[in-house]
Scaffold this motif. Sequence first.
Motif, PDB file in Angstrom:
ATOM      1  N   MET A   1       0.841  -1.189   0.000  1.00 65.72           N
ATOM      2  CA  MET A   1       0.000   0.000   0.000  1.00 65.72           C
ATOM      3  C   MET A   1       0.882   1.247   0.000  1.00 65.72           C
ATOM      4  N   THR A   2       0.559   2.162  -0.862  1.00 60.49           N
ATOM      5  CA  THR A   2       1.318   3.401  -0.976  1.00 60.49           C
ATOM      6  C   THR A   2       1.007   4.302   0.204  1.00 60.49           C
ATOM      7  N   GLN A   3       2.064   4.781   0.838  1.00 57.20           N
ATOM      8  CA  GLN A   3       1.860   5.713   1.944  1.00 57.20           C
ATOM      9  C   GLN A   3       1.850   7.134   1.409  1.00 57.20           C
ATOM     10  N   ARG A   4       1.019   7.927   1.979  1.00 54.62           N
ATOM     11  CA  ARG A   4       0.922   9.345   1.629  1.00 54.62           C
ATOM     12  C   ARG A   4       1.540  10.171   2.738  1.00 54.62           C
ATOM     13  N   VAL A   5       1.918  11.377   2.394  1.00 56.66           N
ATOM     14  CA  VAL A   5       2.500  12.296   3.367  1.00 56.66           C
ATOM     15  C   VAL A   5       1.561  12.472   4.552  1.00 56.66           C
ATOM     16  N   ARG A   6       0.277  12.578   4.301  1.00 55.14           N
ATOM     17  CA  ARG A   6      -0.694  12.795   5.375  1.00 55.14           C
ATOM     18  C   ARG A   6      -0.681  11.684   6.415  1.00 55.14           C
TER      19      ARG A   6
ATOM     20  N   GLY B   1       0.654  20.870   7.756  1.00 53.52           N
ATOM     21  CA  GLY B   1       1.472  19.913   8.489  1.00 53.52           C
ATOM     22  C   GLY B   1       2.942  20.118   8.214  1.00 53.52           C
ATOM     23  N   ILE B   2       3.720  19.221   8.770  1.00 58.71           N
ATOM     24  CA  ILE B   2       5.161  19.221   8.560  1.00 58.71           C
ATOM     25  C   ILE B   2       5.638  17.773   8.690  1.00 58.71           C
ATOM     26  N   VAL B   3       6.568  17.399   7.844  1.00 58.11           N
ATOM     27  CA  VAL B   3       7.167  16.073   7.901  1.00 58.11           C
ATOM     28  C   VAL B   3       8.625  16.264   8.261  1.00 58.11           C
ATOM     29  N   SER B   4       9.069  15.546   9.284  1.00 54.58           N
ATOM     30  CA  SER B   4      10.463  15.667   9.724  1.00 54.58           C
ATOM     31  C   SER B   4      11.208  14.367   9.501  1.00 54.58           C
ATOM     32  N   LEU B   5      12.508  14.482   9.541  1.00 58.28           N
ATOM     33  CA  LEU B   5      13.366  13.309   9.449  1.00 58.28           C
ATOM     34  C   LEU B   5      13.010  12.311  10.551  1.00 58.28           C
ATOM     35  N   GLY B   6      12.708  12.812  11.730  1.00 54.03           N
ATOM     36  CA  GLY B   6      12.304  11.953  12.839  1.00 54.03           C
ATOM     37  C   GLY B   6      11.013  11.212  12.557  1.00 54.03           C
ATOM     38  N   ASP B   7      10.032  11.893  11.925  1.00 47.97           N
ATOM     39  CA  ASP B   7       8.778  11.235  11.549  1.00 47.97           C
ATOM     40  C   ASP B   7       9.054  10.068  10.612  1.00 47.97           C
ATOM     41  N   LEU B   8       9.937  10.297   9.657  1.00 44.40           N
ATOM     42  CA  LEU B   8      10.271   9.246   8.692  1.00 44.40           C
ATOM     43  C   LEU B   8      10.987   8.085   9.368  1.00 44.40           C
ATOM     44  N   ALA B   9      11.874   8.401  10.297  1.00 43.88           N
ATOM     45  CA  ALA B   9      12.599   7.344  11.002  1.00 43.88           C
ATOM     46  C   ALA B   9      11.651   6.486  11.829  1.00 43.88           C
ATOM     47  N   ILE B  10      10.715   7.112  12.499  1.00 42.51           N
ATOM     48  CA  ILE B  10       9.735   6.368  13.297  1.00 42.51           C
ATOM     49  C   ILE B  10       8.913   5.452  12.394  1.00 42.51           C
ATOM     50  N   GLU B  11       8.536   5.956  11.231  1.00 37.14           N
ATOM     51  CA  GLU B  11       7.689   5.189  10.316  1.00 37.14           C
ATOM     52  C   GLU B  11       8.455   4.091   9.584  1.00 37.14           C
TER      53      GLU B  11
ATOM     54  N   LEU C   1      11.654  27.489   0.318  1.00 34.18           N
ATOM     55  CA  LEU C   1      11.205  26.215   0.868  1.00 34.18           C
ATOM     56  C   LEU C   1      10.843  25.185  -0.190  1.00 34.18           C
ATOM     57  N   VAL C   2      11.082  23.954   0.169  1.00 32.42           N
ATOM     58  CA  VAL C   2      10.591  22.809  -0.578  1.00 32.42           C
ATOM     59  C   VAL C   2       9.357  22.346   0.183  1.00 32.42           C
ATOM     60  N   THR C   3       8.256  22.162  -0.517  1.00 35.08           N
ATOM     61  CA  THR C   3       7.024  21.741   0.140  1.00 35.08           C
ATOM     62  C   THR C   3       6.438  20.515  -0.573  1.00 35.08           C
ATOM     63  N   VAL C   4       5.540  19.854   0.106  1.00 34.35           N
ATOM     64  CA  VAL C   4       4.789  18.745  -0.479  1.00 34.35           C
ATOM     65  C   VAL C   4       3.323  18.920  -0.098  1.00 34.35           C
ATOM     66  N   SER C   5       2.471  18.249  -0.836  1.00 36.67           N
ATOM     67  CA  SER C   5       1.054  18.261  -0.487  1.00 36.67           C
ATOM     68  C   SER C   5       0.768  17.030   0.369  1.00 36.67           C
ATOM     69  N   PRO C   6      -0.313  17.058   1.122  1.00 37.25           N
ATOM     70  CA  PRO C   6      -0.626  15.917   1.982  1.00 37.25           C
ATOM     71  C   PRO C   6      -0.914  14.640   1.193  1.00 37.25           C
ATOM     72  N   ASP C   7      -1.280  14.764  -0.071  1.00 34.97           N
ATOM     73  CA  ASP C   7      -1.624  13.596  -0.874  1.00 34.97           C
ATOM     74  C   ASP C   7      -0.447  13.026  -1.659  1.00 34.97           C
ATOM     75  N   GLU C   8       0.716  13.665  -1.550  1.00 37.10           N
ATOM     76  CA  GLU C   8       1.901  13.165  -2.249  1.00 37.10           C
ATOM     77  C   GLU C   8       2.337  11.829  -1.666  1.00 37.10           C
ATOM     78  N   ASN C   9       2.973  11.040  -2.496  1.00 35.62           N
ATOM     79  CA  ASN C   9       3.568   9.789  -2.067  1.00 35.62           C
ATOM     80  C   ASN C   9       4.683  10.106  -1.076  1.00 35.62           C
ATOM     81  N   LEU C  10       4.759   9.375  -0.001  1.00 35.61           N
ATOM     82  CA  LEU C  10       5.773   9.612   1.030  1.00 35.61           C
ATOM     83  C   LEU C  10       7.186   9.501   0.467  1.00 35.61           C
ATOM     84  N   ASP C  11       7.370   8.635  -0.525  1.00 33.09           N
ATOM     85  CA  ASP C  11       8.693   8.497  -1.139  1.00 33.09           C
ATOM     86  C   ASP C  11       9.169   9.809  -1.762  1.00 33.09           C
TER      87      ASP C  11
END
Length: 139
Positions: A1-6, A112-122, A78-88
């Motif tokens: 299943m594809t993960q989304r940023v959200r 929202g905001i996505v951090s390196l820590g969020d990615l590491a946890i996931e 800034l570099v930004t993403v939308s909540p519906d973007e693929n997490l990759d």
Amino acid sequence: MTQRVRDIMTASPVTVGPLASVTSVARMMRDQNVGAVLVTEEGHLRGLVSDRDLVVRALADGADPDETTVTSACSDDLVTVSPDENLDLAITLMREHAVRRIPVVDHGHPVGIVSLGDLAIERDPESALGEISAATPNT
């Protein structure tokens, strides 16, 4: 299943206006237990300021933190993403731009905001960064 940023973003990021003082933003970071705050103007993203930005761009130069606005310390390219973007995509952008956090924007508004820590946890919860990021803060 594809993960989304959200799926992993920190929703409802802490925001501040561009005229907020460095002191008030530092206190906000302490009180909210966050390492970055989004700078917004009329609901639109204008920049991102991290705790490191406050030190390196404002305090280290001897600026008066009560008189210096957050605008002088924030990153505005800034570099930004939308909540519906693929997490990759978020991971790729973090690598390409060597950033630790990416604001999540929906129709120009920060959601929202996505951090390196969020990615590491996931993605790698057993790694040192994953465990540190998931630990209870020692404020």
